[in-house]
Write an enzyme that holds these catalytic residues in place. Sequence first.
Site, PDB file in Angstrom:
ATOM      1  N   MET A  80       0.753  -1.267   0.003  1.00 25.46           N
ATOM      2  CA  MET A  80      -0.077   0.195   0.004  1.00 25.46           C
ATOM      3  C   MET A  80       0.921   1.186  -0.065  1.00 25.46           C
ATOM      4  SD  MET A  80      -3.066  -1.188   2.487  1.00 25.46           S
ATOM      5  CE  MET A  80      -4.050   0.409   2.234  1.00 25.46           C
ATOM      6  N   HIS A  81       0.205   2.386  -0.128  1.00 22.42           N
ATOM      7  CA  HIS A  81       0.740   3.755  -0.046  1.00 22.42           C
ATOM      8  C   HIS A  81       1.822   4.185  -1.098  1.00 22.42           C
ATOM      9  CE1 HIS A  81      -1.024   3.236   3.850  1.00 22.42           C
ATOM     10  NE2 HIS A  81      -0.227   2.364   4.246  1.00 22.42           N
ATOM     11  N   ASP A 239      -2.740  -4.927   0.331  1.00 21.40           N
ATOM     12  CA  ASP A 239      -2.155  -5.980   0.828  1.00 21.40           C
ATOM     13  C   ASP A 239      -3.051  -6.549   2.010  1.00 21.40           C
ATOM     14  OD1 ASP A 239      -0.797  -4.260   2.259  1.00 21.40           O
ATOM     15  OD2 ASP A 239       1.122  -5.267   1.887  1.00 21.40           O
TER      16      ASP A 239
END
Length: 523
Positions: A80-81, A239
């Site tokens: 992520m991110h 995830d």
Amino acid sequence: MQEIYIGIDIGTGGARVLAVDRAGRVVAQATQEYPLLTPRPGWTEQDPVDWWTATAACLRRVTAEVGPGRVRGVGLTGQMHGSVFLDDRGQVVRPALLWNDQRTQAQCDEITVRVGTDRLLALAGNRALTGFTAPKLLWLRQHEPDAYARVRHLLLPKDYLRYRLTGEFATDVADASGTLLLDVAARRWSEPILEALEIDPAILPRLAEGPEVTGFVTPPAAAETGLPAGTPVVGGGGDQAANAVGVGLVTEGAASLALGTSGVVFAASGQPGHVRNGAGPGEAVAPPGLPEDSLSTIHSFCHAVPGMWHVMGVMLSSGGSLRWLRDALYAREAAEDRQAGREPYDRVTGEAATVPAGAEGLLFLPYLTGERVPYPDPSARGAFVGLGLQHTRAHVARAVMEGIAFGLRDNLDLVRALGVGVAELRITGGGSRSPLWRTILAAALGVPLRRMAVDEGPAFGAAILAAAGTGAYPDVASACAAMVRTGDAVPVDPDLAARYAELLPIFRQCYAQLKTVFPQLAS
């Protein structure tokens, strides 16, 4: 002919492609690594083209194994991110900044000032942390203005694969929750945040739910991957949300513990976490020994399941701390074990098992790459406290395993303080394979653990979302009921739990005593 569903996971360490049938049985899989770039201390980057190259290679191997015409849908997941910057031709502008990149504290401070702490929590469900996507975009604007001027599309890691597979710019609401640009309760991009940060909404992808079809594999992508042209690709999820689907966390209060490089305590919720029953950071009380504002460090995200949310505590170096220990103190033995086909971590955990609980007064702070929850501190570092002449390498191993467990207990206690009841944790990830660590974790967390009959990680959840989204099942819950199977339980050892209950307050004091030292060392 048995229909097949593909899950693709873009992790930090490599790509994984998993093929499962309608009953959740794994029929083929492939993995391929790619490099991690660390141009400066605290910076982590990857080239999105490396993700695509590795994924395409894995897909060719998997589709060749399952045979032509059997794949009915594809689901996407991944770290992520991370920020993927594309120009007007869809070309990568610069390497992506990753989830554990720590360069953006100044931009986090700026976001907090521009939006306001309470308003940010009310809209985005989270405070500004260095790992999130929005601070990375501001960093690019301030430090690489020429690159920023070329940006026409901002994507998350897995969504770059979606673009390469389908030509579509889209993301799912679970992954978008980690950008700090989403109105988490409303499940849409936040106009007030975008306006406050002067971000053009045109660069953002369109939003979808986890099982929603977002596009179809194009003929060029089919030629590169072996997937049939026209195969539907669903939204998927970040995830952790995808992993939660993969272990069946689709109802209120169902919770898990994921032990990868990071450590994650995840609990499904029927409401956004910071507004559930009014028990948000302004009303709920932080657990004893943790900072008063630590509740605001718990992430409140949309779930990959439509109409659901989740709360999540993240520590950055869970399995990462154990890997550091293996590489630093057990490198020779690990190399020998690999050559002999043995598990390299067995030597570490075997020595730790010879040491009593508490490692004879040695504690370890597992903040090797900074921390996120409960301490949003990019300058935090690992530390051994109480080291004495009696301590051996085995004591160090035991202390590292217990320190990680205490850090995860901090996260669990914060999740509970928000009003989410957790009676059991489904445990996944590489760390779940160690009997000793499972015993330590159950005792330190004070809650039974439930192993999975099949632990295939986020890629499995992405495949389940593909099955639900392409009509194999009416919804995600039905797909999980048919495809997810649990294993045996790990009970709480009462004597071990009592010992860890004595040590937990001491562990929590250590960061408070050392936090002013860490920035001095980091500088």
